[in-house]
Design a protein around this motif. Structure first.
Motif, mmCIF file in Angstrom:
data_model
loop_
_atom_site.group_PDB
_atom_site.id
_atom_site.type_symbol
_atom_site.label_atom_id
_atom_site.label_comp_id
_atom_site.label_asym_id
_atom_site.label_seq_id
_atom_site.Cartn_x
_atom_site.Cartn_y
_atom_site.Cartn_z
ATOM 1 N N HIS A 153 18.164 22.623 19.010
ATOM 2 C CA HIS A 153 16.714 22.751 19.149
ATOM 3 C C HIS A 153 16.052 22.013 17.998
ATOM 4 O O HIS A 153 16.397 22.232 16.833
ATOM 5 N N GLU A 193 15.140 20.316 23.271
ATOM 6 C CA GLU A 193 16.496 20.859 23.308
ATOM 7 C C GLU A 193 17.446 19.788 23.820
ATOM 8 O O GLU A 193 17.230 19.210 24.880
ATOM 9 N N HIS A 209 15.490 18.406 27.125
ATOM 10 C CA HIS A 209 14.262 18.945 27.713
ATOM 11 C C HIS A 209 13.307 19.474 26.661
ATOM 12 O O HIS A 209 13.661 19.626 25.491
ATOM 13 N N GLU A 236 10.360 22.343 25.510
ATOM 14 C CA GLU A 236 9.932 23.732 25.715
ATOM 15 C C GLU A 236 9.096 24.171 24.517
ATOM 16 O O GLU A 236 8.692 23.341 23.703
HETATM 17 MN MN MN Z 1 16.061 26.560 24.439
#
Ligand code: MN
Length: 491
Positions: free
Chosen positions: A21, A160, A132, A134
């Motif tokens: 992350h 991520e 991705h 988030e």
């Molecule tokens: Mn995550």
């Protein structure tokens, strides 16, 4: 060399995947106008309707975060979904008050990428499953009997990166984690400051008997690993723990584990949900996002040279592997060195400049916030200084002084006047000077017994060298002084 922790892996082979992350550096949060500059701020001062999940607050995606996500995906050789969308991941997060996290499910920004790991000892491709975007959660502060919530971090954009379970050793994990951090910094996606939690790792680890080819039936996930060195320790302790369970004929529980300290020991947190439990569905408040071919090719064109490519080029320059890796480790060093490369292609000079960036110039570069290059007012002058240092006409100490004096101030000195100027301010080594020989002989002549003392104890020569260095305030080349002292004492 990185410190690689050796594991006992004769019988079992670890199968390891990574999830990383990365907080994206943006002005505002992922879906709202709240400031993303939250670190060190008083609790709940960087919040607003969106990150507090107030009823009726509508999310608006952050363009910069999306662009940076696409750039990172491209840097990791991913395909880009021409249509991407955001989904709700439903879960009770005490520190994410909406009751779900906005993430991406089946149409991430990037998919099917790879990173080539190259070092003196390994060469291996790691497949990237997806990249991705988030939002980060807030922070729970457990305070004895109560828990306090700080929503400053809630809604910070997070990228991520998920790899395939391609890793087999701690060395591979270590190199991947470092390369990824370098890429993230080079693209200016994030400062990737681990101490501020800007980059966090999760390991998926399971073991199989050596020789087996299918994936193990279980997977243990260790969450929130905040440093690259801790990754290695967690890996070693998990391999040991799982080996002991397997040796008893049992199978490790599929679960999420965490760490409490820097020892690498893990403890059970919860039994792992699978993706069905999250009831992902498209966020009805955010329309899908489309990219044109032109946009994708513009993003591609905006990418700087990446670490793998730089490593090869620096190898061609015959840079020592430690210096090579040292420069590639920090974006401000790369920037400085690459700028030098635009000014000269003299291989020997570049080798020296690389050495200086890791040595004497490293001390001039105070922090990673601004590059050494940004601070230079006259790079040509710095190169000229490097040439003098190279020719042995500047001592290490005087080089540093001169760099600070000349390269970083608005001194209007032409490269052609440099030597004269340095002589005037007494920084140039007096090595080829008649003057130096005079100083040496007059210093030695102060001691009438000098030559006899030297015959009894040759170490006395170094005493004279010290005296002369003191007298010339370090502007003399110690090697030349030593030669002159010996010449006189032995005459
Ligand atoms: Mn995550």
């Amino acid at each position: 060399m990185p410190k690689i922790i050796k594991m006992k892996t004769e019988i079992y082979e670890p199968i390891i995947g990574l999830e990383v992350h990365i907080q994206v550096k943006t002005k505002s949060k992922m879906f709202g106008r709240e400031s993303a500059d939250y670190f060190g701020k008083a609790p709940n001062t960087c919040v607003g309707p969106v990150s507090l999940g107030l009823p009726g607050a509508l999310p608006v995606p952050n363009r910069k975060a999306i662009e940076q996500g696409v750039r990172l995906s491209l840097a990791l050789d991913c395909n880009i979904n021409r249509e991407t969308k955001f989904d709700r991941k439903n879960y009770f997060y005490p520190d994410l008050p909406k009751g779900y996290q906005i993430s991406q499910f089946d149409k991430p920004l990037g998919y099917d990428g790879e990173m080539l790991l190259e070092s003196e000892t390994l060469s291996k491709k790691i497949q990237i499953n997806r990249v991705h975007l988030e939002e980060d959660t807030g922070k729970s502060i457990h305070n004895g009997t109560s828990t306090l919530l700080d929503f400053n971090k809630a809604g910070i954009p997070l990228l991520e990166v998920v790899t395939e379970p391609d890793f087999r050793t701690g060395e591979e994990i270590d190199l991947f984690a470092k390369r990824l951090r370098q890429i993230v910094r080079l693209l200016k996606v994030s400062a990737a400051d681990m101490e501020k939690g800007q980059m966090r790792y999760e390991l998926n680890i399971s073991l199989r008997k050596r020789g087996e080819t299918s994936l193990p039936k279980y997977k243990v996930e260790v969450k929130n690993i905040g440093s690259i060195s801790l990754l290695q320790k967690v890996l070693a302790s998990e391999v040991k723990r799982q080996t002991e369970i397997l040796e008893k004929g049992e199978i490790p529980v599929q679960e999420t584990r965490g760490t409490r300290d820097m020892s690498g020991k893990t403890y059970s947190q919860r039994i792992k949900e699978n993706s069905d439990d999250y009831r992902y569905f498209p966020d009805p408040d955010i329309p899908p996002i489309h990219f044109t071919e032109k946009e994708i090719s513009d993003f591609k064109a905006s990418l700087p040279k990446l670490p793998a490519e730089l490593a090869l080029e620096y190898k061609d320059l015959d840079l020592h592997s430690e210096i090579r890796e040292g420069i590639i480790a920090e974006d401000y060093r790369i920037e400085t060195f690459e700028n030098f490369r635009e000014l000269t292609n003299d291989k020997a000079l570049l080798q020296l400049l690389a050495k200086l960036i890791m040595g004497e110039l490293a001390l001039v570069t105070i922090n990673s916030e601004e590059s050494l290059w940004d601070k230079l007012t006259n790079p040509e002058l710095l190169i000229a200084l490097c040439r003098l240092r190279f020719a042995g006409k500047l001592s290490s100490n005087n080089f540093k002084l001169a760099v600070n004096d000349l390269a970083f101030l608005n001194e209007k000195i032409e490269v052609s006047d440099l030597e004269t100027y340095l002589k005037k301010i007494n920084l140039l080594l007096a090595s080829d000077d008649q003057g130096l020989e005079t100083i040496v002989s007059s210093e030695i002549s102060k001691d009438a017994m000098a030559k006899e003392k030297y015959l009894k104890n040759p170490n006395i020569a170094m005493f004279f060298v010290g005296q002369i260095m003191k007298q010339t305030k370090g502007s003399a080349n110690p090697q030349t002084v030593k030669e002159l002292v010996l010449k006189i004492l032995e005459s």
